[in-house]
Design an enzyme around this catalytic site. Structure first.
Site, mmCIF file in Angstrom:
data_model
loop_
_atom_site.group_PDB
_atom_site.id
_atom_site.type_symbol
_atom_site.label_atom_id
_atom_site.label_comp_id
_atom_site.label_asym_id
_atom_site.label_seq_id
_atom_site.Cartn_x
_atom_site.Cartn_y
_atom_site.Cartn_z
ATOM 1 N N LYS A 120 -18.382 1.344 -25.110
ATOM 2 C CA LYS A 120 -19.370 2.325 -25.582
ATOM 3 C C LYS A 120 -20.601 1.594 -26.111
ATOM 4 C CE LYS A 120 -16.147 5.948 -27.096
ATOM 5 N NZ LYS A 120 -16.581 7.024 -26.190
ATOM 6 N N ARG B 144 -7.008 11.172 -22.166
ATOM 7 C CA ARG B 144 -6.206 11.935 -21.189
ATOM 8 C C ARG B 144 -5.041 11.100 -20.676
ATOM 9 N NH1 ARG B 144 -11.403 12.682 -17.432
ATOM 10 N NH2 ARG B 144 -12.316 12.454 -19.494
HETATM 11 N N1 BES Z 1 -13.141 9.776 -27.780
HETATM 12 C C1 BES Z 1 -14.064 10.038 -26.730
HETATM 13 C C2 BES Z 1 -14.682 11.423 -26.815
HETATM 14 C C3 BES Z 1 -15.552 11.717 -28.009
HETATM 15 C C4 BES Z 1 -16.923 11.657 -27.903
HETATM 16 C C5 BES Z 1 -14.993 12.107 -29.212
HETATM 17 C C6 BES Z 1 -17.721 11.949 -28.985
HETATM 18 C C7 BES Z 1 -15.793 12.405 -30.297
HETATM 19 C C8 BES Z 1 -17.157 12.334 -30.186
HETATM 20 C C9 BES Z 1 -13.362 9.933 -25.381
HETATM 21 O O1 BES Z 1 -12.312 9.033 -25.313
HETATM 22 C C10 BES Z 1 -14.385 9.482 -24.392
HETATM 23 O O2 BES Z 1 -14.851 8.395 -24.524
HETATM 24 N N2 BES Z 1 -14.707 10.339 -23.428
HETATM 25 C C11 BES Z 1 -15.655 10.046 -22.427
HETATM 26 C C12 BES Z 1 -15.083 10.471 -21.106
HETATM 27 C C13 BES Z 1 -15.867 10.000 -19.927
HETATM 28 C C14 BES Z 1 -15.733 8.515 -19.756
HETATM 29 C C15 BES Z 1 -15.358 10.728 -18.706
HETATM 30 C C16 BES Z 1 -16.939 10.807 -22.736
HETATM 31 O O3 BES Z 1 -16.852 11.949 -23.178
HETATM 32 O O4 BES Z 1 -18.003 10.247 -22.566
HETATM 33 MN MN MN Z 2 -12.960 7.056 -24.878
#
Ligand code: BES
Ligand code: MN
Ligand code: ZN
Length: 500
Positions: free
Chosen positions: A273, A347
């Site tokens: 990230k 997931r």
């Molecule tokens: N934990 C994150 C989602 C999240 C984002 C929680 C903001 C709380 C606040 C999750 O694991 C994630 O990184 N999701 C990605 C999925 C994508 C790679 C398909 C996302 O939402 O960007």
């Molecule tokens: Mn994630």
């Protein structure tokens, strides 16, 4: 918090302050406030001083029994409104009480000022709001705030309201011990809330009747939770898996299954990230916290229901052993997954947990997960995504969520989107070919592959679990979203009524 109710007049309150709800042209409250307060109150309400907006709170001092007593006037809605309005008032009041260092107070019930009232949800809402508003997280502050609210005394002329409060006070306290536990777990910094620490805390806090089984990395391997193992592989903080059983209705086979996402820190893994997206990722275990707290609450309230909860705990971080985009892993169910994005880790761990959850033949499987940023983009910070494979469940959940003010909105499981998770190499992939378009839906469609068509509800709480924008009731930081919703939903729809 000591919550009591008295049928006496407010003048005789021995607390630090008295809260009095009023509105313009209210009838004399003499029977509840006492003559002295009532006379002064009516002078004030008729005067220009009383020009403040609805839901505003003003304070002044009044001499009562030869002592100055702090009086708060709450400009209440003219007619009884939905409970959440009083929750917001309660939360607002809590902030004022905190800064005024008030630790005990009396409040005249809202129901007493309304001619027509449906129920006692105004007083209950106000108390719930107070509980939310009083919460603070100061574990790592060397200077602690010594002033916390200790006592609420509701003053009423209604015997029925007194009975209601006497009956409910203990439950409200238990509810908020658990809401606050979920908030504490989520607020805890990630170096103090590793998978191991979460697991140990879960064992330590478990009340009588709640059995917590902990699988460490060996148990995870023995039970073929390969996706949990894979996501946790990059971290020195090894993954854990919790199986929690509460058998509140041992005579019955029927049971409810809960699953909570427990990523104690989500760096994204190899799909790292960027700065700005990682700082709050200690909250990626909020689903696990909500599920744990909800089961504990059900156990402490001795609900007549059987609950099995499953909590996969991992730290998603880069490391020499970490999974790569392109890796293929066989899930516990046997279905193979091509991991196209290591940041879509929630997931993956949920897939194994959901599969395990199907094994007890549950009435329903409910999961809570901070799953996608896409859900936050779609619904904003105050509303969780709701997905279900049974139409009737979304209506049932929405009705409860209106009551608890934990807002949800149903998002679709469009079949036309399902092809997005088809993989060239494996049975499916964890990242959709639609990229980020509709990512909350694709994530849900991915999870659906593992519930074996059991009735299933998925809450995407990525926005609601952690608040930057202050919520009128939950404030900022960890909200405890889902604890009351899960508890009341189970209580309303899966509990046998107790005979006693
Ligand atoms: N934990 C994150 C989602 C999240 C984002 C929680 C903001 C709380 C606040 C999750 O694991 C994630 O990184 N999701 C990605 C999925 C994508 C790679 C398909 C996302 O939402 O960007
Ligand atoms: Mn994630
Ligand atoms: Zn995550």
């Amino acid at each position: 918090m000591k919550i009591s109710c008295r049928r006496k007049i407010a003048i005789h309150s021995r607390k630090d302050a008295i809260l009095i709800p009023v509105y313009k042209n209210i009838k004399p409250l003499r029977l509840i406030t006492g003559k002295k307060i009532d006379d002064e109150l009516h002078e004030i309400i008729q005067s220009d001083y009383f020009n403040f907006e609805e839901k505003e709170i003003k304070s002044f001092y009044m001499e009562l029994n030869r002592k100055l007593k702090k009086i708060y006037l709450i400009h209440a809605p003219k007619e009884q409104e939905a409970a959440r309005q009083y929750m917001a008032l309660g939360a607002k009041m809590a902030h004022i009480l905190k800064s005024d260092k008030i630790t005990t107070f009396s409040i005249i019930s809202f129901e007493d000022i309304y001619n027509e009232k449906r129920d006692f949800s105004s007083t209950q809402g106000f108390i719930e709001g107070l509980m939310f508003g009083m919460y603070g997280y100061d574990r790592f502050k060397t200077k602690k705030d010594a002033h916390t609210l200790m006592e609420i005394e509701v003053i009423t002329g209604m015997l029925k309201l007194k009975r209601f409060i006497d009956e409910k006070a203990e439950e409200w306290n238990t509810v908020f011990e658990n809401v606050n536990l979920a908030r504490d777990l989520t607020n805890t910094p990630p170096n103090y809330m590793t998978p191991e620490i979460f697991a140990k805390t879960a064992v330590k806090e478990a009340p009588e009747g709640m059995k917590v089984t902990v699988w460490d990395i060996r148990g995870i391997r023995e039970n073929s939770l390969n996706l949990v193992e894979a996501v946790g592989r990059g971290s020195a903080n090894k993954p854990y898996f919790l199986k929690i059983e509460y058998a509140g209705n041992p005579a019955s086979e029927s049971n409810v299954a809960l699953v909570g996402k427990g990523v104690t820190f989500d760096s994204g893994g190899s799909n790292l990230k960027p700065t700005g997206s990682m700082e709050d990722m200690k909250t990626d275990m909020a689903g696990a916290a909500a599920v744990y707290a909800a089961v504990k609450l059900a156990a402490e309230m001795k609900l007549k229901v059987n609950i099995n909860a499953y909590i996969p705990l991992v730290e998603n971080i880069i490391g020499g052993d970490a999974i790569r985009p392109g890796d293929v892993v066989a899930s516990a169910s046997g279905k193979t997954v091509e991991i196209m994005n290591t940041d879509a880790e929630g997931r993956l761990i949920l897939a194994d947990a959901l599969y395990i959850a199907t094994k007890t033949d549950p009435e329903v499987i409910i999961d809570a997960a901070t799953l996608t940023g896409g859900c936050v983009v779609a619904l904003g910070p105050f509303c969780a995504g709701l997905f279900t494979n049974r139409k009737f469940l979304s209506k049932q959940v929405s009705d409860i969520s209106d009551e608890t003010a934990e807002d949800v909105w149903e998002l679709p499981l469009f079949e036309d989107y399902a092809k997005g998770i088809n993989s060239k190499t494996a049975d499916m992939q964890n990242m959709s070919t639609f990229k980020r378009e509709g990512s909350a839906i694709h994530a849900a469609l991915f999870l659906r592959q593992f519930v074996d068509n059991y009735p299933w509800i998925h809450f995407d709480i990525a926005g609601t679990a952690w608040l930057d924008t202050p919520h009128p009731i939950f404030g900022t930081g960890a909200s405890g979203f889902g604890v009351r919703l899960l508890y009341r939903f189970i209580e309303a729809h899966y509990c046998e009524r107790s005979d006693d």
